[in-house]
Motif scaffolding. Structure first.
Motif, PDB file in Angstrom:
ATOM      1  N   GLN A  74       0.831  -1.202   0.000  1.00 50.81           N
ATOM      2  CA  GLN A  74       0.000   0.000   0.000  1.00 50.81           C
ATOM      3  C   GLN A  74       0.864   1.251   0.000  1.00 50.81           C
ATOM      4  O   GLN A  74       0.566   2.215  -0.691  1.00 50.81           O
ATOM      5  N   LEU A  75       1.934   1.234   0.786  1.00 50.05           N
ATOM      6  CA  LEU A  75       2.829   2.384   0.848  1.00 50.05           C
ATOM      7  C   LEU A  75       3.466   2.648  -0.509  1.00 50.05           C
ATOM      8  O   LEU A  75       3.528   3.793  -0.970  1.00 50.05           O
ATOM      9  N   LEU A  76       3.916   1.613  -1.184  1.00 52.94           N
ATOM     10  CA  LEU A  76       4.509   1.782  -2.513  1.00 52.94           C
ATOM     11  C   LEU A  76       3.484   2.316  -3.515  1.00 52.94           C
ATOM     12  O   LEU A  76       3.807   3.172  -4.351  1.00 52.94           O
ATOM     13  N   LEU A  77       2.248   1.811  -3.450  1.00 52.98           N
ATOM     14  CA  LEU A  77       1.184   2.329  -4.331  1.00 52.98           C
ATOM     15  C   LEU A  77       0.900   3.797  -4.041  1.00 52.98           C
ATOM     16  O   LEU A  77       0.696   4.595  -4.959  1.00 52.98           O
ATOM     17  N   LEU A  78       0.891   4.170  -2.758  1.00 50.49           N
ATOM     18  CA  LEU A  78       0.651   5.560  -2.380  1.00 50.49           C
ATOM     19  C   LEU A  78       1.754   6.467  -2.921  1.00 50.49           C
ATOM     20  O   LEU A  78       1.471   7.530  -3.483  1.00 50.49           O
ATOM     21  N   ILE A  79       2.996   6.058  -2.767  1.00 52.36           N
ATOM     22  CA  ILE A  79       4.119   6.843  -3.288  1.00 52.36           C
ATOM     23  C   ILE A  79       3.957   7.041  -4.794  1.00 52.36           C
ATOM     24  O   ILE A  79       4.131   8.148  -5.314  1.00 52.36           O
ATOM     25  N   LYS A  80       3.589   5.984  -5.494  1.00 57.21           N
ATOM     26  CA  LYS A  80       3.408   6.065  -6.946  1.00 57.21           C
ATOM     27  C   LYS A  80       2.291   7.052  -7.308  1.00 57.21           C
ATOM     28  O   LYS A  80       2.456   7.884  -8.204  1.00 57.21           O
ATOM     29  N   LYS A  81       1.163   6.993  -6.595  1.00 60.68           N
ATOM     30  CA  LYS A  81       0.055   7.914  -6.873  1.00 60.68           C
ATOM     31  C   LYS A  81       0.467   9.360  -6.607  1.00 60.68           C
ATOM     32  O   LYS A  81       0.139  10.258  -7.382  1.00 60.68           O
ATOM     33  N   ILE A  82       1.175   9.581  -5.512  1.00 60.86           N
ATOM     34  CA  ILE A  82       1.617  10.939  -5.181  1.00 60.86           C
ATOM     35  C   ILE A  82       2.567  11.477  -6.244  1.00 60.86           C
ATOM     36  O   ILE A  82       2.444  12.617  -6.682  1.00 60.86           O
ATOM     37  N   LYS A  83       3.506  10.656  -6.684  1.00 62.89           N
ATOM     38  CA  LYS A  83       4.453  11.086  -7.724  1.00 62.89           C
ATOM     39  C   LYS A  83       3.715  11.425  -9.020  1.00 62.89           C
ATOM     40  O   LYS A  83       4.076  12.381  -9.718  1.00 62.89           O
ATOM     41  N   MET A  84       2.682  10.654  -9.349  1.00 63.59           N
ATOM     42  CA  MET A  84       1.909  10.936 -10.563  1.00 63.59           C
ATOM     43  C   MET A  84       1.187  12.279 -10.445  1.00 63.59           C
ATOM     44  O   MET A  84       1.161  13.053 -11.407  1.00 63.59           O
ATOM     45  N   ILE A  85       0.625  12.572  -9.279  1.00 63.89           N
ATOM     46  CA  ILE A  85      -0.063  13.848  -9.072  1.00 63.89           C
ATOM     47  C   ILE A  85       0.939  14.996  -9.156  1.00 63.89           C
ATOM     48  O   ILE A  85       0.685  16.009  -9.813  1.00 63.89           O
ATOM     49  N   GLU A  86       2.090  14.842  -8.505  1.00 64.45           N
ATOM     50  CA  GLU A  86       3.119  15.884  -8.578  1.00 64.45           C
ATOM     51  C   GLU A  86       3.538  16.128 -10.026  1.00 64.45           C
ATOM     52  O   GLU A  86       3.687  17.276 -10.461  1.00 64.45           O
ATOM     53  N   HIS A  87       3.720  15.050 -10.780  1.00 62.40           N
ATOM     54  CA  HIS A  87       4.120  15.167 -12.184  1.00 62.40           C
ATOM     55  C   HIS A  87       3.046  15.907 -12.991  1.00 62.40           C
ATOM     56  O   HIS A  87       3.367  16.785 -13.807  1.00 62.40           O
ATOM     57  N   LYS A  88       1.767  15.573 -12.771  1.00 60.25           N
ATOM     58  CA  LYS A  88       0.674  16.243 -13.484  1.00 60.25           C
ATOM     59  C   LYS A  88       0.660  17.742 -13.212  1.00 60.25           C
ATOM     60  O   LYS A  88       0.224  18.522 -14.051  1.00 60.25           O
ATOM     61  N   LEU A  89       1.124  18.133 -12.034  1.00 60.17           N
ATOM     62  CA  LEU A  89       1.123  19.547 -11.661  1.00 60.17           C
ATOM     63  C   LEU A  89       2.458  20.229 -11.945  1.00 60.17           C
ATOM     64  O   LEU A  89       2.717  21.322 -11.445  1.00 60.17           O
ATOM     65  N   GLY A  90       3.306  19.582 -12.734  1.00 58.55           N
ATOM     66  CA  GLY A  90       4.526  20.217 -13.194  1.00 58.55           C
ATOM     67  C   GLY A  90       5.700  20.154 -12.237  1.00 58.55           C
ATOM     68  O   GLY A  90       6.657  20.916 -12.388  1.00 58.55           O
ATOM     69  N   ARG A  91       5.656  19.276 -11.258  1.00 52.60           N
ATOM     70  CA  ARG A  91       6.780  19.151 -10.309  1.00 52.60           C
ATOM     71  C   ARG A  91       7.999  18.653 -11.060  1.00 52.60           C
ATOM     72  O   ARG A  91       7.969  17.652 -11.746  1.00 52.60           O
ATOM     73  N   LYS A  92       9.067  19.389 -10.918  1.00 50.27           N
ATOM     74  CA  LYS A  92      10.339  19.020 -11.535  1.00 50.27           C
ATOM     75  C   LYS A  92      11.215  18.370 -10.474  1.00 50.27           C
ATOM     76  O   LYS A  92      11.397  18.921  -9.393  1.00 50.27           O
ATOM     77  N   LYS A  93      11.720  17.205 -10.780  1.00 47.49           N
ATOM     78  CA  LYS A  93      12.619  16.522  -9.855  1.00 47.49           C
ATOM     79  C   LYS A  93      14.047  16.965 -10.149  1.00 47.49           C
ATOM     80  O   LYS A  93      14.702  16.477 -11.036  1.00 47.49           O
ATOM     81  N   GLU A  94      14.481  17.953  -9.371  1.00 47.11           N
ATOM     82  CA  GLU A  94      15.834  18.470  -9.515  1.00 47.11           C
ATOM     83  C   GLU A  94      16.667  17.984  -8.356  1.00 47.11           C
ATOM     84  O   GLU A  94      16.148  17.538  -7.341  1.00 47.11           O
ATOM     85  N   GLY A  95      17.973  18.103  -8.462  1.00 49.76           N
ATOM     86  CA  GLY A  95      18.877  17.654  -7.432  1.00 49.76           C
ATOM     87  C   GLY A  95      18.786  18.434  -6.130  1.00 49.76           C
ATOM     88  O   GLY A  95      19.088  17.927  -5.066  1.00 49.76           O
TER      89      GLY A  95
END
Length: 141
Positions: A74-95
């Motif tokens: 469940q935790l891994l699925l939650l992390i995946k869903k959160i990352k997808m939402i962040e990506h949809k909203l333009g979150r850039k994964k920078e260093g």
């Protein structure tokens, strides 16, 4: 079934991105409820102020198709869903750890789970930053 708490923050078009994140989170987690929104200064860098809030929902919302998943899955699925939402909203994964963000969603608590992998739970900043503790206290006094 346990309560899950997430922290949400934005300092790039924050009103728009917070509202959109609430819509996307509500569609993924039907039982979700949100704290009030709090403004705070940027921490760790010079930048525009953040809008922050906390949300609570039930772990049963994470995977409605199969209720017998382990907490780890469940935790891994939650992390995946959160990352997808962040990506949809333009979150850039920078260093950089500390920088401006269109949206930042962090898992704060997952029931009483204590772990350091794949994320730190409970999240250490709960007791360090008023912008996390204050809205969290609205939902879980």
């Amino acid at each position: 079934m346990v309560d899950v708490f997430i922290g949400i923050g934005s300092n790039i078009e924050p009103q728009k991105n917070i509202l959109k994140s609430q819509e996307l989170l509500r569609s993924s987690f039907p039982s979700i409820e949100f704290s009030g929104i709090f403004e705070s200064e940027a921490v760790g860098f010079s930048g525009d102020s953040f809008l922050n809030l906390v949300a609570r929902f039930s772990s049963k919302d994470i995977d409605l198709t199969e209720q017998k998943r382990s907490t780890d899955k469940q935790l891994l699925l939650l992390i995946k869903k959160i990352k997808m939402i962040e990506h949809k909203l333009g979150r850039k994964k920078e260093g950089k750890k500390f920088n401006a963000r269109s949206i930042d969603i962090d898992i704060l608590l997952f029931g009483d789970l204590v772990t350091n992998s794949p994320v730190e739970l409970p999240r250490g900043e709960i007791l360090e930053n008023a912008y996390v503790l204050w809205p969290l206290s609205e939902l879980a006094p």
